[in-house]
Design a protein around this motif. Structure first.
Motif, PDB file in Angstrom:
ATOM      1  N   TRP A  45       0.866  -1.172   0.000  1.00 26.27           N
ATOM      2  CA  TRP A  45       0.000   0.000   0.000  1.00 26.27           C
ATOM      3  C   TRP A  45       0.904   1.224   0.000  1.00 26.27           C
ATOM      4  N   VAL A  46       0.704   2.088  -1.005  1.00 27.12           N
ATOM      5  CA  VAL A  46       1.613   3.205  -1.228  1.00 27.12           C
ATOM      6  C   VAL A  46       0.826   4.469  -1.546  1.00 27.12           C
ATOM      7  N   GLU A  47       1.525   5.575  -1.543  1.00 24.37           N
ATOM      8  CA  GLU A  47       0.871   6.856  -1.842  1.00 24.37           C
ATOM      9  C   GLU A  47       0.470   6.958  -3.312  1.00 24.37           C
ATOM     10  N   ASP A  48       1.317   6.446  -4.216  1.00 31.12           N
ATOM     11  CA  ASP A  48       1.064   6.585  -5.653  1.00 31.12           C
ATOM     12  C   ASP A  48       1.440   5.281  -6.347  1.00 31.12           C
ATOM     13  N   ALA A  49       0.446   4.422  -6.587  1.00 32.68           N
ATOM     14  CA  ALA A  49       0.709   3.106  -7.167  1.00 32.68           C
ATOM     15  C   ALA A  49       1.329   3.217  -8.556  1.00 32.68           C
ATOM     16  N   GLY A  50       0.855   4.144  -9.364  1.00 33.24           N
ATOM     17  CA  GLY A  50       1.391   4.286 -10.710  1.00 33.24           C
ATOM     18  C   GLY A  50       2.861   4.645 -10.702  1.00 33.24           C
ATOM     19  N   ALA A  51       3.245   5.572  -9.816  1.00 27.15           N
ATOM     20  CA  ALA A  51       4.641   6.001  -9.760  1.00 27.15           C
ATOM     21  C   ALA A  51       5.544   4.884  -9.249  1.00 27.15           C
ATOM     22  N   VAL A  52       5.109   4.182  -8.202  1.00 26.41           N
ATOM     23  CA  VAL A  52       5.931   3.093  -7.660  1.00 26.41           C
ATOM     24  C   VAL A  52       6.060   1.967  -8.683  1.00 26.41           C
ATOM     25  N   ALA A  53       4.960   1.615  -9.352  1.00 22.30           N
ATOM     26  CA  ALA A  53       5.016   0.564 -10.366  1.00 22.30           C
ATOM     27  C   ALA A  53       5.981   0.946 -11.488  1.00 22.30           C
ATOM     28  N   ALA A  54       5.894   2.177 -11.959  1.00 24.99           N
ATOM     29  CA  ALA A  54       6.795   2.620 -13.022  1.00 24.99           C
ATOM     30  C   ALA A  54       8.251   2.584 -12.566  1.00 24.99           C
ATOM     31  N   MET A  55       8.493   2.941 -11.310  1.00 21.62           N
ATOM     32  CA  MET A  55       9.848   2.912 -10.767  1.00 21.62           C
ATOM     33  C   MET A  55      10.382   1.484 -10.722  1.00 21.62           C
ATOM     34  N   TYR A  56       9.549   0.538 -10.283  1.00 25.13           N
ATOM     35  CA  TYR A  56       9.989  -0.859 -10.222  1.00 25.13           C
ATOM     36  C   TYR A  56      10.181  -1.459 -11.612  1.00 25.13           C
ATOM     37  N   GLN A  57       9.388  -0.998 -12.568  1.00 25.81           N
ATOM     38  CA  GLN A  57       9.582  -1.455 -13.941  1.00 25.81           C
ATOM     39  C   GLN A  57      10.918  -0.950 -14.489  1.00 25.81           C
TER      40      GLN A  57
ATOM     41  N   VAL B  19      -1.887  -1.807  -9.368  1.00 27.33           N
ATOM     42  CA  VAL B  19      -1.081  -2.264 -10.501  1.00 27.33           C
ATOM     43  C   VAL B  19      -0.409  -3.564 -10.075  1.00 27.33           C
ATOM     44  N   VAL B  20      -0.429  -4.558 -10.950  1.00 20.83           N
ATOM     45  CA  VAL B  20       0.175  -5.854 -10.653  1.00 20.83           C
ATOM     46  C   VAL B  20       1.434  -6.009 -11.492  1.00 20.83           C
ATOM     47  N   LEU B  21       2.545  -6.326 -10.826  1.00 19.10           N
ATOM     48  CA  LEU B  21       3.826  -6.512 -11.487  1.00 19.10           C
ATOM     49  C   LEU B  21       4.282  -7.961 -11.342  1.00 19.10           C
ATOM     50  N   ALA B  22       5.046  -8.428 -12.322  1.00 19.32           N
ATOM     51  CA  ALA B  22       5.549  -9.797 -12.281  1.00 19.32           C
ATOM     52  C   ALA B  22       6.956  -9.845 -12.860  1.00 19.32           C
ATOM     53  N   GLN B  23       7.722 -10.792 -12.349  1.00 26.50           N
ATOM     54  CA  GLN B  23       9.040 -11.118 -12.896  1.00 26.50           C
ATOM     55  C   GLN B  23       9.373 -12.518 -12.415  1.00 26.50           C
ATOM     56  N   GLY B  24       9.598 -13.449 -13.352  1.00 28.39           N
ATOM     57  CA  GLY B  24       9.744 -14.837 -12.948  1.00 28.39           C
ATOM     58  C   GLY B  24       8.488 -15.272 -12.214  1.00 28.39           C
ATOM     59  N   GLU B  25       8.671 -15.888 -11.040  1.00 26.32           N
ATOM     60  CA  GLU B  25       7.542 -16.292 -10.200  1.00 26.32           C
ATOM     61  C   GLU B  25       7.263 -15.286  -9.092  1.00 26.32           C
TER      62      GLU B  25
ATOM     63  N   ARG C 183       8.676  -9.717 -23.892  1.00 23.69           N
ATOM     64  CA  ARG C 183       9.705  -9.217 -23.000  1.00 23.69           C
ATOM     65  C   ARG C 183      11.041  -9.126 -23.730  1.00 23.69           C
ATOM     66  N   THR C 184      11.667  -7.974 -23.643  1.00 24.96           N
ATOM     67  CA  THR C 184      12.986  -7.776 -24.238  1.00 24.96           C
ATOM     68  C   THR C 184      14.076  -7.643 -23.190  1.00 24.96           C
ATOM     69  N   LYS C 185      13.701  -7.312 -21.954  1.00 29.48           N
ATOM     70  CA  LYS C 185      14.682  -7.182 -20.881  1.00 29.48           C
ATOM     71  C   LYS C 185      14.980  -8.554 -20.282  1.00 29.48           C
ATOM     72  N   PRO C 186      16.193  -8.748 -19.737  1.00 31.47           N
ATOM     73  CA  PRO C 186      16.500 -10.020 -19.093  1.00 31.47           C
ATOM     74  C   PRO C 186      15.697 -10.190 -17.814  1.00 31.47           C
TER      75      PRO C 186
ATOM     76  N   THR D 201      13.610   0.239 -12.838  1.00 26.47           N
ATOM     77  CA  THR D 201      14.834  -0.071 -12.103  1.00 26.47           C
ATOM     78  C   THR D 201      15.057  -1.568 -11.917  1.00 26.47           C
ATOM     79  N   PHE D 202      14.010  -2.306 -11.553  1.00 27.94           N
ATOM     80  CA  PHE D 202      14.170  -3.718 -11.215  1.00 27.94           C
ATOM     81  C   PHE D 202      13.678  -4.675 -12.296  1.00 27.94           C
ATOM     82  N   GLY D 203      13.168  -4.150 -13.395  1.00 31.77           N
ATOM     83  CA  GLY D 203      12.821  -5.002 -14.513  1.00 31.77           C
ATOM     84  C   GLY D 203      11.506  -5.735 -14.418  1.00 31.77           C
ATOM     85  N   PHE D 204      10.594  -5.286 -13.553  1.00 27.41           N
ATOM     86  CA  PHE D 204       9.281  -5.922 -13.466  1.00 27.41           C
ATOM     87  C   PHE D 204       8.433  -5.552 -14.682  1.00 27.41           C
ATOM     88  N   GLU D 205       7.456  -6.402 -14.985  1.00 30.52           N
ATOM     89  CA  GLU D 205       6.488  -6.146 -16.043  1.00 30.52           C
ATOM     90  C   GLU D 205       5.119  -5.898 -15.446  1.00 30.52           C
TER      91      GLU D 205
END
Length: 361
Positions: A13-25, A48-54, A156-159, A27-31
């Motif tokens: 739970w965060v102040e701005d889900a869109g901003a945090v999701a974009a940041m994790y995409q 916003v739902v993010l995934a990377q691997g499992e 996906r193009t990023k590792p 910096t950390f490569g989440f989709e």
């Protein structure tokens, strides 16, 4: 046993889900794989739902200044609200947990999944952390309520940098460590891992690990006799107990960290003397020592093997949530030996500085 399989997802739970999701995409490569909002039926919130691997993260923010999510964010800032478990039988686990003392948050409910019904229920954890129990047989998106809509994305193009969530570390108020550990053992059939007392001149902590199969919770509390240091600082800034960091598993930490550095993700620095002492402490390694030193990788060995780990700098305003990147080479621990080794390295650096000052004088 409680019939828990693994961690299905973590919800923040965060102040701005869109901003945090974009940041994790970025910096950390989440989709980004799904979203929910009032227009899809998620009243008062946006997710916003993010995934990377499992590894799966749901990031939720309030649409106005009132309500449960807004109150949580006002108190804690950005933080983890829900650590969801995948369960063989969510109703049975819910009933058992409530009978053993867990507070019911949401009674079991059912919705259609891909070929089989999905059952969800939620119970209390500790303080403001809860646990949703998910019974599903289909794909991960089945775990989410019907108001979540899949987001189409290009191939996906990023590792893939992270394979799964390895563990979730918690900071607890002084005097509550045993209470929380015994709660998980009683309510959800967790078992004891190791215990540890760590202290230095400036700080100290009690630590326990409880786990249920692949679900692992390192728990930490400041020492009553020396309530300072990073654990106490978290409790002060977060204004309560909560999740300290999320640890993500990788199968090549050197490659992962090289990619993260290109994305401007910084690791917490490690004293150079730590690496001067490393091979004497942990023995031979497959990795190049220069790579580990360059990337601030910590190494620890137990009776089963060794692990490599790095703690990243927090990207959140209060600095109360960060990521760990961990690679396991058969090791089952959490790098507890690194804490003492870091203390030793810092003390050795201090001693060397004193000796240098004495020689100059």
């Amino acid at each position: 046993m409680a019939g828990l399989r693994d961690i299905d997802y973590v919800e923040m739970w965060v102040e701005d889900a869109g901003a945090v999701a974009a940041m994790y995409q970025a910096t950390f490569g989440f989709e980004r794989i799904a979203e929910a909002a009032p227009e899809t039926g998620l009243q008062g919130h946006h997710s916003v739902v993010l995934a990377q691997g499992e590894a799966h993260i749901v990031i939720t923010s309030p649409d106005d200044c009132e309500g449960t999510v807004a109150d949580f964010v006002k108190l804690h800032g950005d933080g983890v609200r829900d650590i969801a478990f995948r369960a063989d039988d969510a109703r049975r686990v819910f009933d058992q947990a409530v009978a053993r003392g867990a507070q019911p948050i949401h009674a079991p409910s059912e919705h259609a999944g891909d070929g089989a019904p999905v059952v969800r229920a939620t119970i209390s954890g500790f303080d403001d952390v809860v646990h949703t129990l998910v019974q599903r047989e289909g794909a991960f998106l089945d775990a989410l309520p019907a108001c979540y809509r899949p987001v189409g994305s290009p191939a996906r193009t990023k590792p893939v940098l992270f394979d799964a969530i390895d563990h979730v570390a918690m900071c607890l108020r002084t005097g509550t460590l045993d209470e929380v550990a015994e709660y998980y053992k009683r309510v959800l059939d967790f078992e004891d891992g190791h215990r540890e007392l760590v202290y230095s001149e400036r700080s100290g902590m009690n630590a326990r690990v409880v786990q249920c199969g692949p679900i692992k919770f390192p728990l930490q509390e400041p020492l009553a006799s020396n309530p300072s240091g990073p654990i106490a600082e978290f409790l002060d800034l977060y204004r309560g107990a909560g999740v300290y960091h999320l640890a993500f598993l990788t199968n090549d930490i050197v490659h992962t960290l090289r990619e993260l550095h290109q994305n401007n993700v910084d690791a917490l620095p490690t004293p150079g003397r730590y690496y001067d002492m490393l091979t004497n402490r942990v023995g031979p390694l497959e990795e190049r020592l220069d790579d580990l030193r360059d990337l601030n990788v910590l190494v620890d060995r137990d009776e089963w093997g060794y692990l490599l780990q790095v703690f990243t700098r927090s990207l959140h305003e209060r600095q109360t949530l960060f990521f760990e990147v961990i690679q396991r080479k058969n090791a089952r621990g959490f790098g507890s030996g690194n804490i003492r080794a870091l203390f030793d390295a810092v003390e050795a650096d201090r001693l060397a500085a004193r000796e240098m000052n004495s020689s100059v004088a």
